[in-house]
Design an enzyme around this catalytic site. Structure first.
Site, PDB file in Angstrom:
ATOM      1  N   HIS A  30      40.318  33.101  51.191  1.00  0.00           N
ATOM      2  CA  HIS A  30      38.994  33.080  50.950  1.00  0.00           C
ATOM      3  C   HIS A  30      37.867  32.336  51.605  1.00  0.00           C
ATOM      4  CE1 HIS A  30      40.087  35.092  46.869  1.00  0.00           C
ATOM      5  NE2 HIS A  30      41.260  34.483  46.920  1.00  0.00           N
ATOM      6  N   ASP A  76      45.567  30.251  47.318  1.00  0.00           N
ATOM      7  CA  ASP A  76      45.650  31.325  46.381  1.00  0.00           C
ATOM      8  C   ASP A  76      45.421  32.593  47.428  1.00  0.00           C
ATOM      9  OD1 ASP A  76      43.049  30.951  46.205  1.00  0.00           O
ATOM     10  OD2 ASP A  76      42.855  32.420  44.853  1.00  0.00           O
ATOM     11  N   GLU A  77      46.144  33.763  46.864  1.00  0.00           N
ATOM     12  CA  GLU A  77      45.847  34.946  47.511  1.00  0.00           C
ATOM     13  C   GLU A  77      45.813  35.219  49.007  1.00  0.00           C
ATOM     14  OE1 GLU A  77      43.636  37.452  44.025  1.00  0.00           O
ATOM     15  OE2 GLU A  77      42.496  36.369  45.265  1.00  0.00           O
ATOM     16  N   ILE A  78      47.010  34.618  49.384  1.00  0.00           N
ATOM     17  CA  ILE A  78      47.201  34.953  51.051  1.00  0.00           C
ATOM     18  C   ILE A  78      47.469  36.503  51.064  1.00  0.00           C
ATOM     19  CG2 ILE A  78      48.150  34.260  53.162  1.00  0.00           C
ATOM     20  CD1 ILE A  78      46.399  32.278  51.944  1.00  0.00           C
TER      21      ILE A  78
END
Length: 580
Positions: free
Chosen positions: A260, A331-333
């Site tokens: 992100h 988060d969310e790699i």
């Protein structure tokens, strides 16, 4: 248009005032969240003296500001409930509220004592006793809600003994995908305080924009913000933080990394992988995407400059935010984003893994944050992701807090059973953006005039219409969630509390109030005094009428909370329930 909207709100409040004159009832529905213990055995009310004042003998920069605010509110609000309590006036007026604080130097931090005892006699002087200034602010809010009418009167013969079940009670707002002005943030914090919520989790940056002006790295906002006026300067941040302190609300910053972070690449393209690519390459499967939504970019853990920039950002952010918690995201790699960088591909070809790459980043950045005397909060992915995660020894439980957003009670159980403290923000219950469709354009799935294909619901037959976490989370869905469900007593003690979350793909200042309120009020009561009555039964039925009343008061105080029911339901208690 703004003037017309204001006049409409005033008209609705006047209508409610006029209707309330002939509609009274004896039990007290005025206080939200419901106190842990409130006794009002003989419904009486005492008129406030025109010289009513709050006496606080101990000077305190933030509590003194709160006392002035509540003194003004109590004397000028002139609130009329939709259904006013049936309380006979006493012969004596209420001339003051005396405030006593045992530990005025207690800081606003996690675990601060927010309990208070409020005694409102039949006349004379009310008394508020609290351990800390923050508990005193909660008691002042309760007293303000016990005042109504024109001329103003206070419920008399009342004793309240109160304090929260959970120490962490808050809301997360994303200000990267869409920008919110400082006045919007202040109004939000005001609402949090009125609901006895004590955390504003500020998700400031993301791939979409970098609106925070970092003094040592001004190019991040200079090139990463949507526009020169869509930034938060250090003066803006100080204003938000100070306003939070005056309202008993902690402001926790989140600088989400290493994923992100596409917006960082506008200033420093060399440290960001896969920036500005189309998020899901045409003709590829979902697993080969570059991001889970439009807006690509991850920090490169193998580039030395990454940590130079990171160190400067974190040093400046922690100087702007005195809050002891710092949220570092993680988060969310997305595998394919990192794999776009040649140095990372070489690392992988030499038997390195993406999880090892994440460990390199966490092992380097976590000490930078903790050296600044901060407790680090991460999204749960850092340890629970199915594909890219660090090993537990990298983040010892005593130094790490995990915020859960997936799989409801199951992930909370995984976190606390491993010894980690948890903040609960389950998307199944607490995501306020859910149910509003999706923001992706060029989506042919909406172009259907008849039912969806068999077995593929989208617009019909139970489809979510593009909302990955649909359906819409109603206030009752929020209210009824037990965040310690399925946990042992020891595990439950590791749950610090919960946060509702508003991600801003489809939200901005125009809908902020209605997306947040009164659903965040439902969280407030569940976190403060629980969602069950003395017998252990869920109390959502009786909470409905109280929340309708509280929503009405919030609107009259300037918060544009969305309606829950027609006014007819409030004037006919119980008639709009599923069952009697």
């Amino acid at each position: 248009m703004a003037r017309l909207s204001t006049l409409l709100i005033q008209l609705l409040c006047i209508i409610a005032i006029l209707h309330s004159i002939s509609n009274v009832h004896s039990h007290i529905n005025l206080v939200w969240p419901k106190p842990r213990r409130l006794s009002w055995p003989h419904p009486k009310a005492a008129l406030l003296s025109p010289t009513f004042h709050i006496h606080s003998p101990i000077p305190h920069p933030h509590l003194s500001a709160a006392v002035r605010r509540f003194n003004r509110l109590i004397l000028t609000e002139r609130h009329r409930p939709i259904l006013a309590p049936n309380a006979a006036l006493t012969a004596s007026s209420m001339h003051s509220l005396t405030l006593s604080v045992t530990n005025p130097s207690a800081p606003l931090a996690h675990g601060a004592d927010e309990s208070y005892t409020l005694t409102v006699p039949l006349g004379g002087a009310a008394a508020l006793v609290a351990e800390t200034p923050w508990g005193a602010m909660r008691g002042l809010e309760t007293f303000s809600q016990l005042v109504w009418g024109d001329p103003p009167r206070a419920a008399a013969g009342v004793v309240v003994e109160d304090g929260p079940l959970f120490s962490h009670r808050g809301l997360m707002l994303d200000t990267s995908r869409n920008y919110y002005g400082v006045e919007d943030l202040l109004r939000l914090i005001k609402g949090l305080s009125e609901n006895k919520l004590n955390v504003f989790h500020w998700h400031i940056t993301d791939s979409h924009s970098f609106p925070l002006v970092v003094p040592s790295e001004p190019e991040l906002a200079g090139k990463g913000a949507y526009a020169a006026e869509m930034v938060y300067t250090p003066a803006d941040v100080r204003r938000v933080v100070e306003f939070g302190l005056e309202h008993g609300v902690r402001v926790i910053p989140e600088i989400d990394t290493p994923g992100h972070t596409g917006s960082w690449g506008e200033a420093y393209p060399e440290i960001v992988t896969c920036a500005n690519l189309f998020w899901w390459p045409s003709g590829t499967i979902w697993e080969d995407r570059y991001a889970s939504e439009p807006g690509t970019g991850h920090l490169n853990p193998l580039h030395p400059k990454t940590y130079k920039i990171f160190r400067n950002v974190i040093r400046d952010v922690t100087s702007l935010f005195p809050e002891p918690f710092f949220h570092a995201g993680a988060d969310e790699i997305i595998p394919n984003c990192w794999k776009q960088d040649p140095t990372i591909r070489k690392f992988l070809s030499n038997n390195g893994t993406l999880s090892e790459l994440l460990e390199i980043f966490i092992n380097t950045t976590n000490p930078i944050i903790t050296s600044l005397n901060r407790t680090v909060v991460y999204w749960e992915d850092v340890l629970l992701d199915a594909n890219i995660k660090v090993r537990p020894h990298v983040l010892p439980p005593e130094n790490t807090i995990l915020q859960t957003w997936n799989n409801g009670p199951s992930n909370t159980k995984r976190i606390v059973s491993s010894g980690y403290r948890a903040i609960v923000s389950s998307s199944d219950f607490y995501y306020l953006d859910c149910g509003h469709g999706d923001f992706l354009g060029n989506d042919s799935r909406f172009d259907r005039q008849t039912s969806d294909p068999p077995g593929k619901p989208f617009n019909y037959d139970g489809g979510q219409g593009g909302s990955w976490c649909g359906p819409f989370k109603t206030w009752q869905r929020v209210y009824d969630y037990d965040i310690t469900y399925g946990l042992s007593e020891d595990e439950a003690r590791l749950v610090l509390g919960g946060e509702v979350a508003l991600w801003s793909e489809q939200a901005d200042t125009t809908v902020l109030d209605s997306r947040v309120w009164p659903r965040a009020s439902a969280l407030a009561e569940a976190m403060w005094s629980g969602n069950r009555d003395e017998s252990g039964k869920k109390r959502y039925a009786e909470a409905t009428d109280r929340l309708n009343e509280w929503r009405h008061r919030m609107v009259c105080r300037g918060t544009r909370a969305e309606p829950l029911q027609p006014l007819w339901c409030v004037h006919n208690p119980g008639m709009c329930n599923m069952v009697q």
